[in-house]
Write a protein that holds these residues in place. Sequence first.
Motif, mmCIF file in Angstrom:
data_model
loop_
_atom_site.group_PDB
_atom_site.id
_atom_site.type_symbol
_atom_site.label_atom_id
_atom_site.label_comp_id
_atom_site.label_asym_id
_atom_site.label_seq_id
_atom_site.Cartn_x
_atom_site.Cartn_y
_atom_site.Cartn_z
ATOM 1 N N LYS A 16 56.803 47.281 63.833
ATOM 2 C CA LYS A 16 57.628 46.866 62.687
ATOM 3 C C LYS A 16 58.990 47.558 62.606
ATOM 4 C CE LYS A 16 53.743 45.856 59.636
ATOM 5 N NZ LYS A 16 53.155 46.081 58.322
ATOM 6 N N TYR A 49 62.099 39.715 62.400
ATOM 7 C CA TYR A 49 61.708 40.384 61.156
ATOM 8 C C TYR A 49 62.185 39.613 59.916
ATOM 9 C CZ TYR A 49 60.538 44.595 63.894
ATOM 10 O OH TYR A 49 59.990 45.490 64.770
ATOM 11 N N ARG A 54 57.316 34.607 60.889
ATOM 12 C CA ARG A 54 56.587 35.827 61.238
ATOM 13 C C ARG A 54 55.586 36.102 60.116
ATOM 14 N NH1 ARG A 54 58.510 36.755 56.991
ATOM 15 N NH2 ARG A 54 60.264 38.102 56.371
ATOM 16 N N TRP A 56 53.384 39.084 58.789
ATOM 17 C CA TRP A 56 53.179 40.526 58.920
ATOM 18 C C TRP A 56 51.704 40.865 59.059
ATOM 19 C CZ3 TRP A 56 57.309 42.951 60.238
ATOM 20 C CH2 TRP A 56 58.555 42.565 59.751
ATOM 21 N N PHE A 61 53.620 41.934 63.628
ATOM 22 C CA PHE A 61 53.566 40.585 63.055
ATOM 23 C C PHE A 61 53.157 39.615 64.147
ATOM 24 C CE2 PHE A 61 57.824 40.752 64.849
ATOM 25 C CZ PHE A 61 57.978 39.502 65.426
ATOM 26 N N HIS B 56 53.975 37.040 54.217
ATOM 27 C CA HIS B 56 54.087 38.396 53.685
ATOM 28 C C HIS B 56 53.126 38.367 52.504
ATOM 29 C CE1 HIS B 56 56.661 35.726 51.442
ATOM 30 N NE2 HIS B 56 57.424 35.615 52.497
#
Lengths: 70, 245
Positions: A16, A49, A54, A56, A61, B56
Motif C-alpha cells: 500500500k 491507488y 482497486r 483494498w 489491493f 474501500h
Amino acid sequence: MWRTLENGVREFIAGKESWAAAAVAALDCPGFMLDVDEEVIADEERSCYNCRYRRWSAASFTCQWRPQQG
Amino acid sequence: MQIVISIDDTDNLESRGTGEIASLIAEGLTANGWGSASLVTRHQLLVHPDIPYTSHNSAMCFLAEINEGCLEQVISFAGDFLGRESAEGSDPGLCVVSLPDLKHAPELIAFGRRAKLEVITMPEAYQLADRIGAHLSEHGGTGQGIIGALAGAGLRLWGNDGRMKGSLKFSRETVPAAELLAHPNVDEVRSITGESVDALDLVRLGEKPKTVLIDGASVLLVSAAEAGEGEPLWQTLHRKELKDY
Ligand code: SF4
C-alpha cells in the motif's frame, strides 16, 4: 508487480505504500478510472491507488477491472 | 438539537460514491427547512476478507442541527433517499443519533473504534443501537451497511478519526493562517510536528487541502516548508500523508 490469486483476481504485490510502482501500473492501463475524491490518496492522480477498480485488502489491493467493463 | 447522520455501503464500482449521497442528504435536510448540516467526513473501517465492501470500506458522516420535532421527518427522508438512490448490489445502512437522547456515548465510540480493527456482526450492531437509543435501518441488499453506519457515527463522535469530504477552496495559493482559520470548515491550523503556527504565518496550499478530525476539531495539518525570506513557512500535507486519517 502482480500475482494472480486462486480466483483469477490479480493482487498488487508491492503493498500500500509503493507510490511510484502504483503510478507506473496505472500508466497504460485501459481500465483506470479515477475514484471519487474522498477515496483518492495518491498525489499522482493516475495511480492504481486512486482507481475505482482497486479493492483494498489488509496488505495491498486487488484489481477488480475486467476488460468487458470498458 | 444536534444529530449525527452516518451512512455506509451505498455504492458499487460504477456508481457515485457514498460521500455524494451523504452530501445530498445534508442538502435535502437544509432545503426542507429542518435545520443545517456541517461538513461530511469519511471514516475508514476494517478491510478484511469476511467483510463485504466494494473497493474501500468507509462510512460517511455529518453532524446537523435540526429543529425540535423534525427528527422523524429527517430519518424518514434519509432512509427513503438511501433506498431510492443507492447503487444496485449495494447494502446500504443508515444510522441517526440524536445527541440529547443518546445513552452510553462511550459504548458507541468504542464500537466505532473496534470496527476499525475487528469484524462485527449485524445483530451486535442492532443490540447496541437499541441500548443507546440510536436509529439504525437497512435500505436494500443485505443491509450489512448498518454496521459501518453505526461505527461511523461512533468515530465522528469520538472526534479523532476521519478526513473531510471535498477540499478547502481559496482564491490564492499562499495565505496567512488567520485566513485559513476564518474558513467555516477550519477550526485549527496545526503543525504535524507540534510546533505552533502563528496567525500571521504564511501557508502554501497544496492541491485540494483537506482537514482531519483531531480532538473533535476540524484541523488543517501543515508541515514546515523549505522557505526562503518572505516565503511561506508552512505547507499543507500531501494526499498520501492524509491517507491514515
Ligand atoms: S486498479 Fe485500475 S489502474 Fe490499476 S490495474 Fe486495475 S484497472 Fe488498471
